[in-house]
Structure formats: structure tokens, C-alpha cells
Scaffold this motif. Structure first.
Motif, PDB file in Angstrom:
ATOM      1  N   ASN A 284      44.784  45.991  44.847  1.00  0.00           N
ATOM      2  CA  ASN A 284      44.023  44.760  44.578  1.00  0.00           C
ATOM      3  C   ASN A 284      44.820  43.753  43.749  1.00  0.00           C
ATOM      4  O   ASN A 284      44.246  42.850  43.139  1.00  0.00           O
ATOM      5  CB  ASN A 284      42.716  45.105  43.854  1.00  0.00           C
ATOM      6  CG  ASN A 284      41.686  45.723  44.780  1.00  0.00           C
ATOM      7  OD1 ASN A 284      40.957  45.023  45.484  1.00  0.00           O
ATOM      8  ND2 ASN A 284      41.627  47.045  44.800  1.00  0.00           N
ATOM      9  N   GLU A 311      38.404  37.687  40.541  1.00  0.00           N
ATOM     10  CA  GLU A 311      37.760  38.398  41.662  1.00  0.00           C
ATOM     11  C   GLU A 311      38.481  39.705  41.967  1.00  0.00           C
ATOM     12  O   GLU A 311      37.837  40.739  42.209  1.00  0.00           O
ATOM     13  CB  GLU A 311      37.756  37.499  42.904  1.00  0.00           C
ATOM     14  CG  GLU A 311      37.073  38.142  44.108  1.00  0.00           C
ATOM     15  CD  GLU A 311      37.009  37.191  45.296  1.00  0.00           C
ATOM     16  OE1 GLU A 311      36.997  37.691  46.436  1.00  0.00           O
ATOM     17  OE2 GLU A 311      36.971  35.963  45.070  1.00  0.00           O
ATOM     18  N   ASN A 312      39.817  39.676  41.951  1.00  0.00           N
ATOM     19  CA  ASN A 312      40.582  40.898  42.218  1.00  0.00           C
ATOM     20  C   ASN A 312      40.313  41.968  41.170  1.00  0.00           C
ATOM     21  O   ASN A 312      40.268  43.165  41.483  1.00  0.00           O
ATOM     22  CB  ASN A 312      42.085  40.591  42.256  1.00  0.00           C
ATOM     23  CG  ASN A 312      42.492  39.836  43.513  1.00  0.00           C
ATOM     24  OD1 ASN A 312      41.793  39.884  44.518  1.00  0.00           O
ATOM     25  ND2 ASN A 312      43.608  39.156  43.456  1.00  0.00           N
ATOM     26  N   ARG A 315      36.945  43.484  41.988  1.00  0.00           N
ATOM     27  CA  ARG A 315      37.095  44.319  43.192  1.00  0.00           C
ATOM     28  C   ARG A 315      37.808  45.633  42.854  1.00  0.00           C
ATOM     29  O   ARG A 315      37.456  46.697  43.371  1.00  0.00           O
ATOM     30  CB  ARG A 315      37.888  43.568  44.269  1.00  0.00           C
ATOM     31  CG  ARG A 315      37.131  42.436  44.930  1.00  0.00           C
ATOM     32  CD  ARG A 315      37.894  41.861  46.106  1.00  0.00           C
ATOM     33  NE  ARG A 315      37.205  40.712  46.683  1.00  0.00           N
ATOM     34  CZ  ARG A 315      36.207  40.800  47.550  1.00  0.00           C
ATOM     35  NH1 ARG A 315      35.778  42.000  47.932  1.00  0.00           N
ATOM     36  NH2 ARG A 315      35.639  39.709  48.037  1.00  0.00           N
ATOM     37  N   ALA A 316      38.791  45.540  41.982  1.00  0.00           N
ATOM     38  CA  ALA A 316      39.508  46.751  41.577  1.00  0.00           C
ATOM     39  C   ALA A 316      38.565  47.702  40.853  1.00  0.00           C
ATOM     40  O   ALA A 316      38.566  48.918  41.093  1.00  0.00           O
ATOM     41  CB  ALA A 316      40.691  46.386  40.688  1.00  0.00           C
ATOM     42  N   ILE A 318      35.325  47.931  41.140  1.00  0.00           N
ATOM     43  CA  ILE A 318      34.392  48.503  42.132  1.00  0.00           C
ATOM     44  C   ILE A 318      35.068  49.611  42.924  1.00  0.00           C
ATOM     45  O   ILE A 318      34.511  50.698  43.134  1.00  0.00           O
ATOM     46  CB  ILE A 318      33.878  47.398  43.078  1.00  0.00           C
ATOM     47  CG1 ILE A 318      33.061  46.364  42.296  1.00  0.00           C
ATOM     48  CG2 ILE A 318      33.052  47.996  44.215  1.00  0.00           C
ATOM     49  CD1 ILE A 318      32.738  45.111  43.092  1.00  0.00           C
ATOM     50  N   ALA A 319      36.289  49.330  43.356  1.00  0.00           N
ATOM     51  CA  ALA A 319      37.032  50.314  44.150  1.00  0.00           C
ATOM     52  C   ALA A 319      37.407  51.540  43.322  1.00  0.00           C
ATOM     53  O   ALA A 319      37.451  52.667  43.839  1.00  0.00           O
ATOM     54  CB  ALA A 319      38.293  49.662  44.726  1.00  0.00           C
ATOM     55  N   LYS A 322      34.417  53.736  43.286  1.00  0.00           N
ATOM     56  CA  LYS A 322      34.247  54.373  44.582  1.00  0.00           C
ATOM     57  C   LYS A 322      35.234  55.525  44.763  1.00  0.00           C
ATOM     58  O   LYS A 322      34.863  56.616  45.220  1.00  0.00           O
ATOM     59  CB  LYS A 322      34.446  53.347  45.696  1.00  0.00           C
ATOM     60  CG  LYS A 322      34.278  53.918  47.095  1.00  0.00           C
ATOM     61  CD  LYS A 322      34.511  52.848  48.159  1.00  0.00           C
ATOM     62  CE  LYS A 322      34.387  53.456  49.557  1.00  0.00           C
ATOM     63  NZ  LYS A 322      34.651  52.437  50.607  1.00  0.00           N
ATOM     64  N   VAL A 397      34.763  33.619  39.426  1.00  0.00           N
ATOM     65  CA  VAL A 397      34.631  34.093  40.803  1.00  0.00           C
ATOM     66  C   VAL A 397      33.875  33.048  41.606  1.00  0.00           C
ATOM     67  O   VAL A 397      32.737  32.690  41.262  1.00  0.00           O
ATOM     68  CB  VAL A 397      33.902  35.452  40.862  1.00  0.00           C
ATOM     69  CG1 VAL A 397      33.766  35.931  42.305  1.00  0.00           C
ATOM     70  CG2 VAL A 397      34.658  36.490  40.029  1.00  0.00           C
ATOM     71  N   THR A 402      29.874  37.874  47.634  1.00  0.00           N
ATOM     72  CA  THR A 402      30.778  38.562  48.571  1.00  0.00           C
ATOM     73  C   THR A 402      31.245  39.914  48.039  1.00  0.00           C
ATOM     74  O   THR A 402      31.790  40.722  48.791  1.00  0.00           O
ATOM     75  CB  THR A 402      32.014  37.688  48.858  1.00  0.00           C
ATOM     76  OG1 THR A 402      32.725  37.450  47.635  1.00  0.00           O
ATOM     77  CG2 THR A 402      31.606  36.360  49.475  1.00  0.00           C
ATOM     78  N   LEU A 403      31.027  40.167  46.752  1.00  0.00           N
ATOM     79  CA  LEU A 403      31.471  41.424  46.163  1.00  0.00           C
ATOM     80  C   LEU A 403      30.506  42.571  46.434  1.00  0.00           C
ATOM     81  O   LEU A 403      30.820  43.736  46.164  1.00  0.00           O
ATOM     82  CB  LEU A 403      31.668  41.258  44.653  1.00  0.00           C
ATOM     83  CG  LEU A 403      32.727  40.225  44.247  1.00  0.00           C
ATOM     84  CD1 LEU A 403      32.752  40.029  42.737  1.00  0.00           C
ATOM     85  CD2 LEU A 403      34.100  40.658  44.733  1.00  0.00           C
TER      86      LEU A 403
END
Length: 430
Positions: A284, A311-312, A315-316, A318-319, A322, A397, A402-403
Motif C-alpha cells: 500500500n 488513504e493508503n 487501506r494499509a 484495514i489490510a 484482514k 481522504v 470507497t474504503l
């Protein structure tokens, strides 16, 4: 034991020998086809076809062995010997096709093998091993000069100083033939030297590749790229202020976990954990600043900031959660305790660059933004949330929807060591 540089250089050499072998197979096929049109007799056609079939099979078998990464140098030398043997045989095939002992041996030195000699010499230079073109050139000179001496031993041998008579008649221009062999020797030496320079260049390139790979073990890809293209000024103490997104990640209850696992299993668990998390971070666009025990300090926007840094970073995060959930499923099957983490992210100005002295520099980020991100991560324990970010980060953001997560404001908090209130937002699954 071979170094990584030597191993990679060996792979390049194998690649070069492979290209050379394919080139020789191509020449064998083409010469077989051409022989049907220019051969002087059926004997020459059959001899050429048989020799080229044997040659092609031999080269193919050598290719098979070479693909196993074995006997590289012996195969290279064997190829040279085969080349010299081929160049030695060809004049005799031509000589026998025009009558053999019934005609003067002059015809042994009036063949068209020089084109083949030069072609194979160039192919040997493709191996990036200077020994091969040098050995080949030496072998060819010895072979062809021996053929000349053998031909001149025939009382019927005819020589001339006229190029026209040598081209159209039955005589041979000995001086021209010797000059041709001298050119082969000189060209072989020149190509060997050129191959040496190419090999040196490849060695340096491979060394740089290895160094780059080694750097990636200590620095994130963004920083490695910056180091590779940087001038001397990059390797001095100093930096600049720029906006960055700073992510802190910490394992909950790590002290107790390490006590239960012991040193060896703790290190193995951390290694697996960090590997999974860093794959996500680098994927990311993040940079690892440092490991802090079980924790990680990650930045987005270093060394070069981007409009997508905030945003990155989210996203990082969140990932990362996961990936952690997937890993915990694996751990559950192995009857191991799940790993829980806290993530805190903040956005703002920070000092980015090298700190330390000339002999020991560290590329890092310093400033209030870094401290705030650390406090936000720690706050997660107090409010019982595992993923917190600041409103400053979220406001950067463009389209939070979109996230595909839910953002819940927890209100304003006075972070430890800060007088200004900071709005904290929890990131939750939808």
C-alpha cells in the motif's frame, strides 16, 4: 561457498552459454539446408547432414545438462572443443566431395569455412566468459594452420601471389590464408578482452542488484529506491519538513505472550507477524521506519509525499487487520492463541531525513505528528478499540466511502503531552 554475487553471475553465464548453444544449433540447421543447394556432391550433402545432426543432438544434450545448473565450465570448454572439431572437419568434407586424394590438397585451404569460423567466434563471446572465445580462436588457428601444413606436404600443392588466380584457379594464396588465421587470433583476443569488460560490467550490475536486495532487508522499497538514485548529499545528516501519515501498530499483551512462548518461539512468532504485516504495508505504498520491539512505526509519504498518503495509510491498516484475521485462523488450527493488535494513525507535518552522525545515520521521521500517532495507538487500550485514526487523517481522504469501512467519531481527546484537543475516529468493519 559461493556468494550471492557469484551465484547470480553464474546464472548470467549460463544464460549466455544457452544463447550461444541455440545460435550454434541455428547455424547447424541453416548450413544443412544450404548444403542441398551448393554442395558439390551427394557425399558432401550426406556428410554435412550427418555432422549437423550429431552436432545438434550433442548441443541439445548439453543444453539439458546446463539447465540443471551443473558443470557450467566443463560444458563451456566442451562446446569450444566441439566448435574446433567442427571447423577442422568441414574442410575435409569439402575436399572429399571434390575427389579426395584424386585432387591436390590445395582444396583443403580453398573452402568457405571462414564465415563459419567468425560466426562461431562471435557466439562464443555471448557467454560473457573471456576464456571461451580465446580458447576457440587459439584452437582454430592451430587447427587451420595444421591443415595448411598438411596440404602443403602434398607435392601437387599449388600456391600463388595473385588473388585473382587464387579465387578463380586451382592455386591457393598462402599468405592470405595465414593472414586470415592471424585475423582470427587477433579477433579472438579482442573479443576475449571485450567479453572481459562485459563480464566486469555484469559483475558490477549483479553486485549492485545484490546490494539493493540486501538494502531491502533493512529499508522499505521507497527508501531503497531513493538511496539508489541519490547523490552524496543524501548520505549526510539533515532532511526536510513535509506532511506524512504515521502509523503505529502494537501487539496487545505481548509481554505476557512472550513469557508463555519463551525466547525462541517468541522470535519465530514475531518474524511471521512482521513478514505478513510488511507485505501489506509495502503493498500500500508505506515505508517501514523501524521495529520497536513487537511494534512497528510505518510512514506514508516518505521519502516523497503523495495526495494518497492518508488513504493508503487507512487501506494499509484495514489490510493489516484482514491479514491478521487470516493468520489467526491458521493459528487456531495449530491450537495457538490468536494475536490481537492496536493500530493508530495520524497525519501532519514531520521532519523527514537522516539523523545521527556521518558514521551512523538513520533515515527516519521526527516530530509532533509521530508522537501523536503513538498516543492514538496507546489510546486504543483505554477506549477498547483496536483501530483509531485522527480527524486530520480522515479529512485528507477524498472519498472515505470507497474504503468500505465505518468511521465512528469518539470525540475530542487530550493526548498525553499535547495541549491541543484531537478528534479521534474509530475504524470499524461495516
Amino acid at each position: 561457498m559461493q556468494t550471492k554475487t557469484e551465484i547470480l553471475l553464474r546464472e548470467k553465464e549460463i544464460q549466455g552459454i544457452t544463447y550461444s548453444l541455440y545460435g550454434k544449433i541455428f547455424i547447424a540447421v541453416i548450413s544443412t539446408i544450404i548444403s542441398f543447394f551448393i554442395a558439390n556432391s551427394l557425399f558432401e550433402i550426406l556428410s554435412t547432414v550427418i555432422v549437423n545432426i550429431i552436432l545438434t543432438i550433442s548441443l541439445y544434450l548439453l543444453l539439458r545438462i546446463l539447465r540443471k545448473n551443473k558443470f557450467v565450465m566443463p560444458i563451456g570448454i566442451l562446446c569450444v572443443l566441439i566448435d574446433v572439431a567442427l571447423i577442422t572437419i568441414l574442410p575435409f568434407i569439402y575436399y572429399n566431395s571434390v575427389g579426395g586424394d584424386m585432387v591436390p590438397r590445395t582444396y583443403l585451404v580453398k573452402t568457405y569455412t571462414h564465415t563459419t569460423i567468425y560466426g562461431i567466434l562471435l557466439l562464443n563471446a555471448f557467454t560473457i566468459q573471456p576464456l571461451y572465445p580465446l580458447l576457440y580462436a587459439l584452437g582454430v588457428v592451430i587447427s587451420q594452420c595444421s591443415i595448411l601444413l598438411y596440404a602443403m606436404a602434398d607435392p601437387r600443392f599449388q600456391s600463388t601471389e595473385s588473388f585473382k588466380e587464387a579465387l578463380l584457379g586451382n592455386a591457393a594464396h598462402v599468405n592470405s590464408y595465414i593472414l586470415g588465421m592471424a585475423i582470427v587470433g587477433i579477433l579472438g583476443f579482442f573479443l576475449a578482452y571485450l567479453t572481459f569488460l562485459v563480464r566486469k560490467t555484469v559483475f558490477n550490475a549483479v553486485s549492485n542488484e545484490v546490494k539493493s536486495n540486501q538494502l531491502s532487508r533493512y529499508f522499505s522499497p521507497n527508501v531503497v529506491t531513493e538511496i539508489e538514485k541519490a547523490d552524496d548529499s543524501f548520505f549526510t545528516s539533515g532532511g526536510k519538513e513535509q506532511n506524512v501519515a504515521v502509523l503505529f501498530c502494537d501487539i496487545e499483551g505481548f509481554t505476557q505472550l512472550s513469557e508463555e512462548l519463551g525466547p525462541e518461539k517468541t522470535m519465530a512468532t514475531l518474524s511471521d507477524y512482521h513478514s505478513r504485516m510488511l507485505d501489506v504495508v509495502f503493498g500500500n505504498g508505506g515505508s517501514l521506519d523501524k521495529f520497536i520491539g513487537d511494534g512497528m512505526l510505518v510512514t506514508f509519504g516518505t521519502p516523497v509525499e503523495s495526495p494518497l498518503d492518508a488513504e493508503n495509510a487507512i487501506r494499509a491498516g484495514i489490510a493489516m487487520r484482514k491479514s491478521l484475521n487470516e493468520w489467526n485462523l491458521v493459528r487456531k488450527e495449530a491450537k495457538l492463541k490468536p494475536i490481537k493488535v492496536r493500530i493508530g494513525i495520524h497525519y501532519g507535518p514531520a521532519y523527514v531525513g537522516n539523523v545521527g552522525i556521518a558514521t551512523r545515520l538513520e533515515y527516519t521521521v521526527i516530530g509532533d505528528t509521530v508522537n501523536a500517532a503513538s498516543r492514538i495507538e496507546s489510546l486504543g487500550k483505554e477506549v477498547n478499540r483496536s483501530f483509531l485514526i485522527s480527524r486530520e487523517l480522515l479529512s485528507r481522504v477524498a472519498n472515505p466511502d470507497t474504503l468500505l469501512v465505518k468511521f465512528v467519531s469518539l470525540g475530542n481527546f487530550a493526548l498525553r503531552g499535547k495541549t491541543k484537543m484531537t478528534e479521534i475516529v474509530a475504524v470499524e468493519a461495516v
